[in-house]
Design a protein around this motif. Structure first.
Motif, PDB file in Angstrom:
ATOM      1  N   ALA A 212       0.485 -26.776 -17.996  1.00  0.00           N
ATOM      2  CA  ALA A 212      -0.229 -27.689 -18.973  1.00  0.00           C
ATOM      3  C   ALA A 212      -0.923 -26.715 -19.709  1.00  0.00           C
TER       4      ALA A 212
ATOM      5  N   TYR B 280       6.331 -34.395 -19.865  1.00  0.00           N
ATOM      6  CA  TYR B 280       5.972 -33.339 -19.132  1.00  0.00           C
ATOM      7  C   TYR B 280       4.141 -33.210 -18.817  1.00  0.00           C
ATOM      8  N   GLU B 281       3.048 -35.092 -19.991  1.00  0.00           N
ATOM      9  CA  GLU B 281       2.414 -35.615 -19.599  1.00  0.00           C
ATOM     10  C   GLU B 281       2.377 -36.359 -17.780  1.00  0.00           C
TER      11      GLU B 281
ATOM     12  N   ILE C 146      -1.084 -30.084 -22.958  1.00  0.00           N
ATOM     13  CA  ILE C 146      -1.717 -31.154 -22.102  1.00  0.00           C
ATOM     14  C   ILE C 146      -3.148 -30.865 -21.815  1.00  0.00           C
TER      15      ILE C 146
ATOM     16  N   GLN D  99       7.331 -34.493 -24.371  1.00  0.00           N
ATOM     17  CA  GLN D  99       5.805 -34.924 -24.017  1.00  0.00           C
ATOM     18  C   GLN D  99       5.686 -35.374 -22.897  1.00  0.00           C
TER      19      GLN D  99
END
Length: 342
Positions: free
Chosen positions: A242, A149-150, A247, A146
């Protein structure tokens, strides 16, 4: 074959030999180098052919008509046989130990993607300044992904040349031919798909890549509908991933609105102080910025009245008053010419 090195080449005769030599001089030897000549009009094709002749079975050259760096990279990716793919730009170069160090990390951590740092060279104010992806070595996998990804959504992991990617996670089935017009954010466009398929990402606190900051190659770029469309297209893909990665979208929207504001401010200044646009080109930009595809973001751009003339033009753009905006730009330009005359 352990590593395939992909280099898009376009009119790079001044720096191409340095780039290629930095791969040849690697202390790790299990690699192939794929040079994709993207319709160069200088001596780059001959340089590529010369190296291919001198290093048979190690260096390969693919010649094609010009279709952009995204196209060139995808052609190189399709041709590559290595277990891992590396990306190198033709005016940049590697440290001699890059592949050796990367292989040590790969053997120990078996990561799908390895991200490393780089240093800027060729620019006095930032020469040899290192930019690292992390201050300590860390393997992200499982729930820790995660963070990755962010990170990529925040624009902090978009450059393909600063990483090595396992061939097994490459999206070979994706047809990129409709994306070849994209020339801003093309690395991010591909990297989103790579990261989405990756099970693990290793961040390395070392710089092995030399990013050549070529001041001579920096020219003022006209804002065009194609330039803006590249931003829009890549941003839409970013939104899609996203949402998939759960997100929050607000920071992305804000970032995109900032891009549009900067684009308009650049257009305003060039149209006013450095008239590089024809009236037709001005109208094309104004119409595109006010089009449905942009309106959602433009509507949320805050007008800051500290620069009243620019803000007035932005206000007219948001209202869709194209004719008045062109008249105001022309009027401001005349005022500026009179001011400079005295």
């Amino acid at each position: 074959m352990k590593y395939s090195v992909i280099v898009p080449v376009y009119n790079a005769e001044r720096y191409l030999k340095r780039c290629i030599d930095s791969v040849i001089n690697q202390t790790f030897f299990d690699w192939e180098l794929i040079l994709v000549n993207d319709g160069s009009s200088d001596s780059s094709p001959m340089i590529c052919d010369e190296y291919t002749k001198n290093y048979p079975g190690k260096i390969y050259t693919i010649h094609q008509n010009n279709c952009g760096v995204l196209c060139a990279r995808r052609v190189g990716i399709a041709y590559a046989q290595g277990e891992y793919l590396c990306f190198l730009d033709s005016d940049d170069y590697w440290d001699a130990n890059l592949l050796n160090e990367i292989d040590i990390f790969q053997v120990e951590y078996d990561s799908d993607i390895i991200v490393f740092g780089f240093r800027k060279v060729g620019f006095a104010q930032s020469k040899n300044k290192e930019e690292l992806p992390t201050d300590q070595l860390f393997l992200y996998q499982g729930k820790d992904m995660q963070f990755i990804y962010e990170r990529i959504v925040a624009g902090k992991m978009s450059s393909l040349w600063a990483q090595v990617v396992r061939r097994a996670i490459i999206d070979f089935s994706t047809d990129y031919t409709n994306y070849y017009h994209i020339f801003i954010g093309e690395d991010l466009l591909q990297n989103l798909a790579f990261v989405d398929k990756a099970s693990s990402v290793l961040l390395v606190p070392n710089a092995f890549y030399n990013y050549f900051y070529n001041e001579e190659g920096l020219t003022r770029r006209k804002l065009t509908p194609l330039y803006l469309d590249s931003h829009v297209f890549v941003q839409e893909q970013l939104f899609s991933y996203a949402k998939k990665w759960i997100i929050p979208l607000d920071p992305i929207y804000q970032s995109f609105r900032n891009v549009f504001y900067k684009c308009f401010k650049s257009f305003y200044q060039d149209a006013l102080f450095s008239p590089i646009y024809t009236k037709q080109e001005q109208r094309q930009i104004i119409v595109y910025l006010s089009s449905g595809i942009c309106k959602t973001y433009l509507a949320h751009v805050n007008i800051v009245w500290d620069h009243k003339r620019c803000s007035l033009c932005l206000f007219l753009l948001k209202r869709g008053n194209f004719r008045m905006l062109q008249m105001v730009l022309f009027f401001f330009r005349i005022l500026n010419m009179i001011k400079n005359a005295y």
